[in-house]
Design a protein around this motif. Structure first.
Motif, PDB file in Angstrom:
ATOM      1  N   ARG A   1     -13.125  -7.722 -10.063  1.00 25.67           N
ATOM      2  CA  ARG A   1     -13.120  -9.171 -10.232  1.00 25.67           C
ATOM      3  C   ARG A   1     -11.687  -9.709 -10.214  1.00 25.67           C
ATOM      4  O   ARG A   1     -11.405 -10.724  -9.572  1.00 25.67           O
ATOM      5  CB  ARG A   1     -13.806  -9.536 -11.548  1.00 25.67           C
ATOM      6  N   ARG A   2     -10.780  -9.016 -10.902  1.00 27.14           N
ATOM      7  CA  ARG A   2      -9.382  -9.448 -10.894  1.00 27.14           C
ATOM      8  C   ARG A   2      -8.787  -9.342  -9.490  1.00 27.14           C
ATOM      9  O   ARG A   2      -8.012 -10.199  -9.067  1.00 27.14           O
ATOM     10  CB  ARG A   2      -8.573  -8.611 -11.880  1.00 27.14           C
ATOM     11  N   LEU A   3      -9.184  -8.294  -8.767  1.00 28.04           N
ATOM     12  CA  LEU A   3      -8.694  -8.131  -7.407  1.00 28.04           C
ATOM     13  C   LEU A   3      -9.213  -9.249  -6.507  1.00 28.04           C
ATOM     14  O   LEU A   3      -8.489  -9.763  -5.651  1.00 28.04           O
ATOM     15  CB  LEU A   3      -9.121  -6.770  -6.857  1.00 28.04           C
ATOM     16  N   GLY A   4     -10.478  -9.644  -6.703  1.00 27.26           N
ATOM     17  CA  GLY A   4     -11.058 -10.712  -5.898  1.00 27.26           C
ATOM     18  C   GLY A   4     -10.362 -12.042  -6.075  1.00 27.26           C
ATOM     19  O   GLY A   4     -10.387 -12.892  -5.177  1.00 27.26           O
ATOM     20  N   GLN A   5      -9.729 -12.248  -7.217  1.00 31.50           N
ATOM     21  CA  GLN A   5      -8.992 -13.477  -7.444  1.00 31.50           C
ATOM     22  C   GLN A   5      -7.653 -13.461  -6.720  1.00 31.50           C
ATOM     23  O   GLN A   5      -7.082 -14.521  -6.453  1.00 31.50           O
ATOM     24  CB  GLN A   5      -8.765 -13.676  -8.949  1.00 31.50           C
ATOM     25  N   GLN A   6      -7.163 -12.286  -6.385  1.00 28.72           N
ATOM     26  CA  GLN A   6      -5.861 -12.152  -5.750  1.00 28.72           C
ATOM     27  C   GLN A   6      -5.949 -11.938  -4.237  1.00 28.72           C
ATOM     28  O   GLN A   6      -5.041 -12.330  -3.508  1.00 28.72           O
ATOM     29  CB  GLN A   6      -5.094 -10.972  -6.374  1.00 28.72           C
ATOM     30  N   VAL A   7      -7.011 -11.300  -3.776  1.00 29.55           N
ATOM     31  CA  VAL A   7      -7.140 -10.940  -2.364  1.00 29.55           C
ATOM     32  C   VAL A   7      -8.484 -11.429  -1.835  1.00 29.55           C
ATOM     33  O   VAL A   7      -9.522 -11.182  -2.446  1.00 29.55           O
ATOM     34  CB  VAL A   7      -7.034  -9.413  -2.163  1.00 29.55           C
ATOM     35  N   GLN A   8      -8.456 -12.109  -0.707  1.00 34.41           N
ATOM     36  CA  GLN A   8      -9.677 -12.590  -0.082  1.00 34.41           C
ATOM     37  C   GLN A   8      -9.727 -12.131   1.372  1.00 34.41           C
ATOM     38  O   GLN A   8      -8.698 -12.029   2.049  1.00 34.41           O
ATOM     39  CB  GLN A   8      -9.758 -14.113  -0.135  1.00 34.41           C
ATOM     40  N   LEU A   9     -10.949 -11.850   1.828  1.00 32.15           N
ATOM     41  CA  LEU A   9     -11.179 -11.333   3.173  1.00 32.15           C
ATOM     42  C   LEU A   9     -12.006 -12.328   3.979  1.00 32.15           C
ATOM     43  O   LEU A   9     -13.049 -12.790   3.518  1.00 32.15           O
ATOM     44  CB  LEU A   9     -11.902  -9.986   3.087  1.00 32.15           C
ATOM     45  N   VAL A  10     -11.519 -12.662   5.180  1.00 40.24           N
ATOM     46  CA  VAL A  10     -12.280 -13.481   6.116  1.00 40.24           C
ATOM     47  C   VAL A  10     -12.835 -12.538   7.175  1.00 40.24           C
ATOM     48  O   VAL A  10     -12.071 -11.866   7.883  1.00 40.24           O
ATOM     49  CB  VAL A  10     -11.411 -14.570   6.774  1.00 40.24           C
TER      50      VAL A  10
ATOM     51  N   VAL B   1      -8.533  -2.583   0.583  1.00 38.88           N
ATOM     52  CA  VAL B   1      -7.644  -3.528  -0.100  1.00 38.88           C
ATOM     53  C   VAL B   1      -8.441  -4.474  -0.992  1.00 38.88           C
ATOM     54  O   VAL B   1      -8.011  -4.806  -2.106  1.00 38.88           O
ATOM     55  CB  VAL B   1      -6.798  -4.310   0.921  1.00 38.88           C
ATOM     56  N   VAL B   2      -9.616  -4.920  -0.529  1.00 39.02           N
ATOM     57  CA  VAL B   2     -10.407  -5.860  -1.324  1.00 39.02           C
ATOM     58  C   VAL B   2     -11.354  -5.163  -2.291  1.00 39.02           C
ATOM     59  O   VAL B   2     -12.107  -5.826  -3.002  1.00 39.02           O
ATOM     60  CB  VAL B   2     -11.207  -6.826  -0.418  1.00 39.02           C
ATOM     61  N   GLY B   3     -11.334  -3.828  -2.328  1.00 42.13           N
ATOM     62  CA  GLY B   3     -12.135  -3.109  -3.306  1.00 42.13           C
ATOM     63  C   GLY B   3     -13.535  -2.734  -2.869  1.00 42.13           C
ATOM     64  O   GLY B   3     -14.305  -2.198  -3.667  1.00 42.13           O
ATOM     65  N   LEU B   4     -13.887  -2.992  -1.594  1.00 41.00           N
ATOM     66  CA  LEU B   4     -15.222  -2.629  -1.127  1.00 41.00           C
ATOM     67  C   LEU B   4     -15.336  -1.141  -0.837  1.00 41.00           C
ATOM     68  O   LEU B   4     -16.407  -0.552  -0.967  1.00 41.00           O
ATOM     69  CB  LEU B   4     -15.572  -3.439   0.129  1.00 41.00           C
ATOM     70  N   ASP B   5     -14.242  -0.527  -0.391  1.00 36.41           N
ATOM     71  CA  ASP B   5     -14.163   0.923  -0.197  1.00 36.41           C
ATOM     72  C   ASP B   5     -12.955   1.434  -0.977  1.00 36.41           C
ATOM     73  O   ASP B   5     -11.888   1.643  -0.402  1.00 36.41           O
ATOM     74  CB  ASP B   5     -14.001   1.277   1.291  1.00 36.41           C
ATOM     75  N   PRO B   6     -13.084   1.605  -2.290  1.00 38.33           N
ATOM     76  CA  PRO B   6     -11.922   2.016  -3.087  1.00 38.33           C
ATOM     77  C   PRO B   6     -11.307   3.313  -2.565  1.00 38.33           C
ATOM     78  O   PRO B   6     -12.028   4.254  -2.218  1.00 38.33           O
ATOM     79  CB  PRO B   6     -12.506   2.209  -4.496  1.00 38.33           C
ATOM     80  N   PRO B   7      -9.987   3.390  -2.476  1.00 39.50           N
ATOM     81  CA  PRO B   7      -9.346   4.604  -1.972  1.00 39.50           C
ATOM     82  C   PRO B   7      -9.522   5.776  -2.929  1.00 39.50           C
ATOM     83  O   PRO B   7      -9.603   5.603  -4.146  1.00 39.50           O
ATOM     84  CB  PRO B   7      -7.867   4.197  -1.850  1.00 39.50           C
TER      85      PRO B   7
ATOM     86  N   LEU C   1       0.855  -1.185   0.000  1.00 41.94           N
ATOM     87  CA  LEU C   1       0.000   0.000   0.000  1.00 41.94           C
ATOM     88  C   LEU C   1       0.888   1.231   0.000  1.00 41.94           C
ATOM     89  O   LEU C   1       1.862   1.305   0.760  1.00 41.94           O
ATOM     90  CB  LEU C   1      -0.902   0.027   1.240  1.00 41.94           C
ATOM     91  N   TYR C   2       0.540   2.194  -0.851  1.00 40.86           N
ATOM     92  CA  TYR C   2       1.313   3.423  -0.968  1.00 40.86           C
ATOM     93  C   TYR C   2       0.395   4.623  -0.732  1.00 40.86           C
ATOM     94  O   TYR C   2      -0.463   4.937  -1.565  1.00 40.86           O
ATOM     95  CB  TYR C   2       1.955   3.542  -2.349  1.00 40.86           C
ATOM     96  N   ASP C   3       0.538   5.279   0.414  1.00 42.01           N
ATOM     97  CA  ASP C   3      -0.206   6.507   0.728  1.00 42.01           C
ATOM     98  C   ASP C   3      -1.706   6.367   0.450  1.00 42.01           C
ATOM     99  O   ASP C   3      -2.335   7.240  -0.164  1.00 42.01           O
ATOM    100  CB  ASP C   3       0.353   7.687  -0.074  1.00 42.01           C
ATOM    101  N   VAL C   4      -2.290   5.286   0.912  1.00 41.49           N
ATOM    102  CA  VAL C   4      -3.712   5.022   0.670  1.00 41.49           C
ATOM    103  C   VAL C   4      -4.580   5.888   1.577  1.00 41.49           C
ATOM    104  O   VAL C   4      -4.373   5.957   2.795  1.00 41.49           O
ATOM    105  CB  VAL C   4      -4.023   3.525   0.907  1.00 41.49           C
TER     106      VAL C   4
END
Length: 353
Positions: free
Chosen positions: A83-92, A56-62, A9-12
């Motif tokens: 969709r591409r982000l969801g394939q790379q990052v998952q949230l529990v 990070v998972v795209g639910l609240d885009p910076p 993450l860079y200055d998010v």
């Protein structure tokens, strides 16, 4: 900051629209979670931890800054990007009761996730579901049960299996042990650490439980009112915190041998300020035990905002008057040791490639 092949993450910055104007929930956060390692993220409720996870998972885009996974930047609100982000990052999530569909069996929940990005036939789905259940330590008979027929620990294991079904590069665990009792909590933490060793994903572990953070994390980042105020290797930070906020957080950890509060250590008083109108200067200064309210000569804390030490330093703190290495470490007696009794921090060199 090295990106490695994990999360960077860079200055998010993340802002919400409040009734009186914009509210900055995450303010210029930079963080690196290399593949195969875990960074624990701690702080009080309202500090912005979960908002950062959702960003990070795209639910609240910076609204500002960059997020990269494996060196590739993901951003924007387009469906294809998410969709591409969801394939790379998952949230529990914290509560598996609300994260799992109560009308879907365990098999259906995991199979839905497994087939989200890869086309599988019926036999392939069955094999994938069975393998994932075995991976998280659940009996194959659980596959036909509904969430209400499982214990809390079993439901959280299902949630982990569903997240791992897409073989993500990054796993975000947001307060995943807070609703579990102590014995189930320890088993889940051990399972997460073993899964990471086997699969090599990067993990951002968000928790208010410092004992759990120590059990799984290679490094710890401390968040206060939307910003990272201290970051260091886990054992270095827990044994020698430099920021007054970190020190007061640790002093609140129950000590099984000397009562609830270590003698001579400051208590954390007051509430987290309103993020819509944060204090000037250092955001922690109105509550700081060594700040200008107790030391009149430290007026700079109320005027100038401190920045994190330069990147690359092993122990970084955003404080005008940080504690030094010679300060007496806190004697917190409730941290669990690893299964083999080793309490030394693990580093990326200890992990399989």
């Amino acid at each position: 900051m090295s990106t490695g092949s994990g999360l960077a993450l860079y200055d998010v910055t993340v802002r919400h629209h409040g009734p009186l104007g914009p509210i900055t929930a995450v303010d210029g956060v930079s963080l690196d979670v290399p593949r195969g390692t875990t960074v624990g993220l701690v702080g009080e409720s309202g500090s912005g931890k979960s908002t950062l996870a959702r960003a990070v998972v795209g639910l609240d885009p910076p609204c500002a800054g960059r997020i990269t996974v494996g060196g590739r930047e993901y951003g924007g609100r387009r469906v294809a990007d998410r969709r591409r982000l969801g394939q790379q990052v998952q949230l529990v999530f914290q509560d598996p009761d609300t994260a799992l569909d109560p009308r879907m069996t365990v098999r259906q929940s995991i199979a839905e996730s497994a087939g989200a990005f890869v086309r599988l036939d019926r036999r392939g789905r069955e094999q994938r579901v069975g393998g994932l259940l075995e991976l998280v330590g659940l009996d194959a008979r659980c596959a036909d049960r509904l969430p209400r027929q499982l214990s809390g620990g079993q439901r959280q294991r299902v949630a982990v299996a569903r997240a791992l079904a897409v073989d993500p590069a990054v796993l975000i665990a947001d307060e995943v042990t807070s609703a579990l009792d102590m014995s189930v909590r320890a088993a889940l933490l051990t399972m997460l650490r073993e899964l990471q060793r086997r699969m090599g994903f990067a993990m951002l572990f968000i928790s208010h439980d410092l004992a759990a953070v120590r059990h799984v994390s290679d490094a710890v980042a401390v968040m206060y009112l939307g910003r990272i105020v201290e970051i260091a290797a886990t054992e270095n930070l827990l044994r020698g915190p430099r920021h007054p906020y970190t020190r007061t957080l640790l002093s609140a950890v129950p000590n099984l041998h000397a009562g609830r509060h270590p003698a001579g250590e400051p208590l954390l008083v007051g509430e987290v300020p309103d993020p819509a109108s944060p204090p000037t200067g250092c955001r922690f200064h109105p509550r700081c035990p060594v700040g200008p309210d107790r030391h009149p000569g430290r007026d700079v804390c109320a005027v100038r905002d401190p920045q994190l030490d330069a990147a690359g330093r092993p122990h970084r703190a955003a404080c005008h008057f940080p504690y030094g290495a010679d300060d007496r470490p806190l004697q917190t007696g409730s941290f669990p040791s690893d299964a083999n009794g080793d309490r030394t921090p693990r580093t990326s060199e200890d992990r399989p490639s």
